[in-house]
Design a protein around this motif. Structure first.
Motif, PDB file in Angstrom:
ATOM      1  N   HIS A  17      47.931  57.047  10.628  1.00  0.00           N
ATOM      2  CA  HIS A  17      48.066  55.735  10.270  1.00  0.00           C
ATOM      3  C   HIS A  17      48.938  55.786   8.987  1.00  0.00           C
ATOM      4  O   HIS A  17      48.225  56.003   8.028  1.00  0.00           O
ATOM      5  CB  HIS A  17      46.855  54.936  10.286  1.00  0.00           C
ATOM      6  CG  HIS A  17      47.257  53.570   9.860  1.00  0.00           C
ATOM      7  ND1 HIS A  17      46.432  52.934   9.225  1.00  0.00           N
ATOM      8  CD2 HIS A  17      48.202  52.596  10.253  1.00  0.00           C
ATOM      9  CE1 HIS A  17      46.891  51.443   8.700  1.00  0.00           C
ATOM     10  NE2 HIS A  17      48.008  51.414   9.565  1.00  0.00           N
ATOM     11  N   TYR A  20      49.750  57.305   4.153  1.00  0.00           N
ATOM     12  CA  TYR A  20      48.559  57.616   3.628  1.00  0.00           C
ATOM     13  C   TYR A  20      48.771  59.076   2.662  1.00  0.00           C
ATOM     14  O   TYR A  20      48.140  60.098   3.106  1.00  0.00           O
ATOM     15  CB  TYR A  20      47.432  57.864   4.651  1.00  0.00           C
ATOM     16  CG  TYR A  20      46.116  57.604   4.129  1.00  0.00           C
ATOM     17  CD1 TYR A  20      45.855  56.229   3.534  1.00  0.00           C
ATOM     18  CD2 TYR A  20      45.055  58.475   3.935  1.00  0.00           C
ATOM     19  CE1 TYR A  20      44.573  56.046   2.977  1.00  0.00           C
ATOM     20  CE2 TYR A  20      43.948  58.372   3.291  1.00  0.00           C
ATOM     21  CZ  TYR A  20      43.423  56.892   3.056  1.00  0.00           C
ATOM     22  OH  TYR A  20      42.485  56.760   2.258  1.00  0.00           O
ATOM     23  N   GLN A  24      49.684  61.861   4.894  1.00  0.00           N
ATOM     24  CA  GLN A  24      50.684  61.453   5.981  1.00  0.00           C
ATOM     25  C   GLN A  24      51.589  60.469   5.259  1.00  0.00           C
ATOM     26  O   GLN A  24      51.103  59.470   4.948  1.00  0.00           O
ATOM     27  CB  GLN A  24      50.100  61.450   7.301  1.00  0.00           C
ATOM     28  CG  GLN A  24      49.271  60.319   7.361  1.00  0.00           C
ATOM     29  CD  GLN A  24      47.762  60.853   7.490  1.00  0.00           C
ATOM     30  OE1 GLN A  24      46.716  60.009   6.947  1.00  0.00           O
ATOM     31  NE2 GLN A  24      47.843  61.859   7.597  1.00  0.00           N
ATOM     32  N   PHE A  58      44.809  52.103  12.209  1.00  0.00           N
ATOM     33  CA  PHE A  58      43.573  52.869  12.060  1.00  0.00           C
ATOM     34  C   PHE A  58      42.410  52.814  12.821  1.00  0.00           C
ATOM     35  O   PHE A  58      41.759  53.437  13.402  1.00  0.00           O
ATOM     36  CB  PHE A  58      43.120  52.846  10.548  1.00  0.00           C
ATOM     37  CG  PHE A  58      42.263  53.934  10.060  1.00  0.00           C
ATOM     38  CD1 PHE A  58      42.637  55.391  10.305  1.00  0.00           C
ATOM     39  CD2 PHE A  58      40.781  53.592   9.814  1.00  0.00           C
ATOM     40  CE1 PHE A  58      41.713  56.342   9.798  1.00  0.00           C
ATOM     41  CE2 PHE A  58      40.094  54.607   9.404  1.00  0.00           C
ATOM     42  CZ  PHE A  58      40.552  55.919   9.289  1.00  0.00           C
ATOM     43  N   GLY A  78      43.694  61.542   7.188  1.00  0.00           N
ATOM     44  CA  GLY A  78      42.686  61.497   6.203  1.00  0.00           C
ATOM     45  C   GLY A  78      41.308  60.614   6.468  1.00  0.00           C
ATOM     46  O   GLY A  78      40.816  59.926   5.796  1.00  0.00           O
ATOM     47  N   MET A  79      40.859  60.862   7.667  1.00  0.00           N
ATOM     48  CA  MET A  79      39.962  60.139   8.337  1.00  0.00           C
ATOM     49  C   MET A  79      38.363  60.756   8.025  1.00  0.00           C
ATOM     50  O   MET A  79      38.213  62.015   8.276  1.00  0.00           O
ATOM     51  CB  MET A  79      39.951  59.857  10.036  1.00  0.00           C
ATOM     52  CG  MET A  79      38.930  59.295  10.487  1.00  0.00           C
ATOM     53  SD  MET A  79      38.893  58.741  12.160  1.00  0.00           S
ATOM     54  CE  MET A  79      39.615  60.310  12.901  1.00  0.00           C
ATOM     55  N   THR A  80      37.692  60.010   7.362  1.00  0.00           N
ATOM     56  CA  THR A  80      36.187  60.362   7.059  1.00  0.00           C
ATOM     57  C   THR A  80      35.196  60.618   8.109  1.00  0.00           C
ATOM     58  O   THR A  80      35.419  59.753   9.223  1.00  0.00           O
ATOM     59  CB  THR A  80      35.530  59.502   6.192  1.00  0.00           C
ATOM     60  OG1 THR A  80      36.499  59.382   4.901  1.00  0.00           O
ATOM     61  CG2 THR A  80      34.149  59.665   5.701  1.00  0.00           C
ATOM     62  N   ARG A  85      31.418  57.011  13.750  1.00  0.00           N
ATOM     63  CA  ARG A  85      32.715  57.416  14.395  1.00  0.00           C
ATOM     64  C   ARG A  85      32.348  58.772  15.146  1.00  0.00           C
ATOM     65  O   ARG A  85      33.261  58.997  16.255  1.00  0.00           O
ATOM     66  CB  ARG A  85      33.822  57.742  13.459  1.00  0.00           C
ATOM     67  CG  ARG A  85      34.110  56.703  12.670  1.00  0.00           C
ATOM     68  CD  ARG A  85      34.965  57.027  11.528  1.00  0.00           C
ATOM     69  NE  ARG A  85      35.480  55.822  10.748  1.00  0.00           N
ATOM     70  CZ  ARG A  85      36.057  55.870   9.410  1.00  0.00           C
ATOM     71  NH1 ARG A  85      36.541  57.105   9.256  1.00  0.00           N
ATOM     72  NH2 ARG A  85      36.401  54.686   8.922  1.00  0.00           N
ATOM     73  N   GLN A 124      41.059  48.376   2.022  1.00  0.00           N
ATOM     74  CA  GLN A 124      42.273  48.478   3.271  1.00  0.00           C
ATOM     75  C   GLN A 124      41.140  48.580   4.618  1.00  0.00           C
ATOM     76  O   GLN A 124      40.333  49.184   4.909  1.00  0.00           O
ATOM     77  CB  GLN A 124      42.673  50.023   3.292  1.00  0.00           C
ATOM     78  CG  GLN A 124      43.550  50.615   4.385  1.00  0.00           C
ATOM     79  CD  GLN A 124      44.225  51.820   4.217  1.00  0.00           C
ATOM     80  OE1 GLN A 124      44.020  52.457   3.354  1.00  0.00           O
ATOM     81  NE2 GLN A 124      44.668  52.375   5.576  1.00  0.00           N
ATOM     82  N   GLY A 126      39.379  48.321   7.876  1.00  0.00           N
ATOM     83  CA  GLY A 126      38.709  49.446   8.808  1.00  0.00           C
ATOM     84  C   GLY A 126      38.315  50.683   8.256  1.00  0.00           C
ATOM     85  O   GLY A 126      37.795  51.489   8.896  1.00  0.00           O
ATOM     86  N   THR A 128      36.344  53.499   5.434  1.00  0.00           N
ATOM     87  CA  THR A 128      34.965  53.734   4.667  1.00  0.00           C
ATOM     88  C   THR A 128      35.145  53.020   3.519  1.00  0.00           C
ATOM     89  O   THR A 128      33.887  52.776   2.947  1.00  0.00           O
ATOM     90  CB  THR A 128      34.820  55.262   4.345  1.00  0.00           C
ATOM     91  OG1 THR A 128      36.100  55.854   3.934  1.00  0.00           O
ATOM     92  CG2 THR A 128      34.446  55.841   5.949  1.00  0.00           C
ATOM     93  N   ASP A 170      40.341  55.787  -1.299  1.00  0.00           N
ATOM     94  CA  ASP A 170      40.099  57.220  -1.433  1.00  0.00           C
ATOM     95  C   ASP A 170      40.778  57.727  -2.725  1.00  0.00           C
ATOM     96  O   ASP A 170      42.067  57.576  -3.016  1.00  0.00           O
ATOM     97  CB  ASP A 170      40.621  57.864  -0.392  1.00  0.00           C
ATOM     98  CG  ASP A 170      39.779  57.696   1.006  1.00  0.00           C
ATOM     99  OD1 ASP A 170      39.409  56.491   1.232  1.00  0.00           O
ATOM    100  OD2 ASP A 170      39.548  58.545   1.998  1.00  0.00           O
ATOM    101  N   GLU A 195      32.312  61.763   0.823  1.00  0.00           N
ATOM    102  CA  GLU A 195      32.907  61.945   2.182  1.00  0.00           C
ATOM    103  C   GLU A 195      33.547  63.065   2.602  1.00  0.00           C
ATOM    104  O   GLU A 195      34.179  63.808   1.681  1.00  0.00           O
ATOM    105  CB  GLU A 195      33.905  60.730   2.233  1.00  0.00           C
ATOM    106  CG  GLU A 195      33.304  59.301   2.228  1.00  0.00           C
ATOM    107  CD  GLU A 195      34.167  58.105   2.052  1.00  0.00           C
ATOM    108  OE1 GLU A 195      35.005  58.131   2.803  1.00  0.00           O
ATOM    109  OE2 GLU A 195      34.189  57.510   1.130  1.00  0.00           O
TER     110      GLU A 195
HETATM  111  N1  ARG Z   1      39.012  57.955   4.477  1.00  0.00           N
HETATM  112  C1  ARG Z   1      39.277  56.500   4.892  1.00  0.00           C
HETATM  113  C2  ARG Z   1      38.273  56.532   6.113  1.00  0.00           C
HETATM  114  O1  ARG Z   1      38.100  57.344   7.150  1.00  0.00           O
HETATM  115  C3  ARG Z   1      40.283  55.978   4.873  1.00  0.00           C
HETATM  116  C4  ARG Z   1      41.533  56.792   5.807  1.00  0.00           C
HETATM  117  C5  ARG Z   1      42.663  55.884   6.214  1.00  0.00           C
HETATM  118  N2  ARG Z   1      43.601  56.669   6.764  1.00  0.00           N
HETATM  119  C6  ARG Z   1      44.925  56.307   7.128  1.00  0.00           C
HETATM  120  N3  ARG Z   1      45.657  57.214   7.522  1.00  0.00           N
HETATM  121  N4  ARG Z   1      45.382  54.935   6.902  1.00  0.00           N
HETATM  122  O2  ARG Z   1      38.089  55.509   6.568  1.00  0.00           O
END
Ligand code: ARG
Length: 235
Positions: A17, A20, A24, A58, A78-80, A85, A124, A126, A128, A170, A195
């Motif tokens: 997404h 980020y 990315q 996301f 960058g997903m926690t 999940r 943001q 959706g 963490t 983050d 995280e």
């Molecule tokens: N680390 C946070 C989570 O997992 C934010 C991730 C948002 N990542 C993105 N590519 N938009 O919720």
């Protein structure tokens, strides 16, 4: 032959997404680059395929919908890793540690959530960070107006144009923003949420998960991880 079934032959399709950064984002030529992209490229190389990146909200990534529907083979965003999940995704071994941070315009630092009562705080949707803030606001019964933005760019834009007095996301993402926009924004406070980021595959895709974990482990032991870290995250 790795025995890994891919949704499109010869391609490792990655859902992410954007934007980020530094994990990315698009470079000046429009190519998606970053820390996560570099790590997943190692998996693609190992499988002798090419990585193709799909930019998608996301919500569909974290809910497992995109992986389940065959939109992509792997999620790298960058997903926690969270327990919730984990019920709908299979996560790789952790590849990055992160915490949440509160950013404000420079000179207007706000150190505590209490100071935000009666004011607007951006998050943001959706993420963490959104979950953390909503939980805090509820537990401490703080009358803060929490505003959710659809992506990081919208959140950062809202902060830059004073739509919100502070924004949570983050820490590495704020550090990157400050590097790119020196002097504008400051990290005023941190929340040690402890995280860890993981890549994800469709539940049950053990063959691909094994390759992802092997790539992370190899990169950590042969110095590639440190090189990628230095390139995208810095010191
Ligand atoms: N680390 C946070 C989570 O997992 C934010 C991730 C948002 N990542 C993105 N590519 N938009 O919720």
């Amino acid at each position: 032959e790795s025995g890994v079934a891919l949704i499109k032959a010869g391609t490792l399709t990655t859902c992410t997404h954007l934007p980020y950064a530094p994990f990315q984002s698009k470079d000046d030529s429009g190519k998606v680059v970053g820390f996560d992209v570099a790590l997943i490229d190692l998996v693609a190389t190992k499988l002798q395929v090419t990585q193709a990146i799909v930019d998608t909200p996301f919500e569909g990534i974290k809910s497992g919908a995109d992986l389940n529907s065959g939109k992509c083979d792997v999620a790298a965003a960058g997903m926690t890793i969270t327990d919730e999940r984990k019920k709908v995704l299979d996560f790789s071994d952790p590849y990055f540690d992160a915490t949440q941070a509160l950013a404000t315009p420079t000179g207007k630092e706000v150190k505590t959530l209490e100071e935000l009562v009666g004011r607007r705080l951006g998050v943001q949707g959706g993420t963490t960070g959104e979950d953390y803030i909503k939980t805090q606001v509820k537990e401490k019964n703080l009358k803060i107006e929490v505003v959710s933005y659809k992506d990081l760019a919208a959140l950062q834009q809202a902060l830059a144009t004073n739509q919100v007095v502070a924004a949570v996301n983050d820490l590495p993402v704020w550090n990157e923003y400050i590097k790119a926009n020196p002097g504008k924004v400051a990290v005023a406070a941190g929340f040690d949420t402890g995280e860890q980021y993981g890549f994800a595959v469709k539940k049950g895709n053990a063959a691909l998960l094994k390759e992802v974990n092997a790539a992370i482990a190899a990169a950590k032991s042969d110095g590639t991880y440190d090189k990628i870290y230095a390139e995208w995250i810095g010191e």
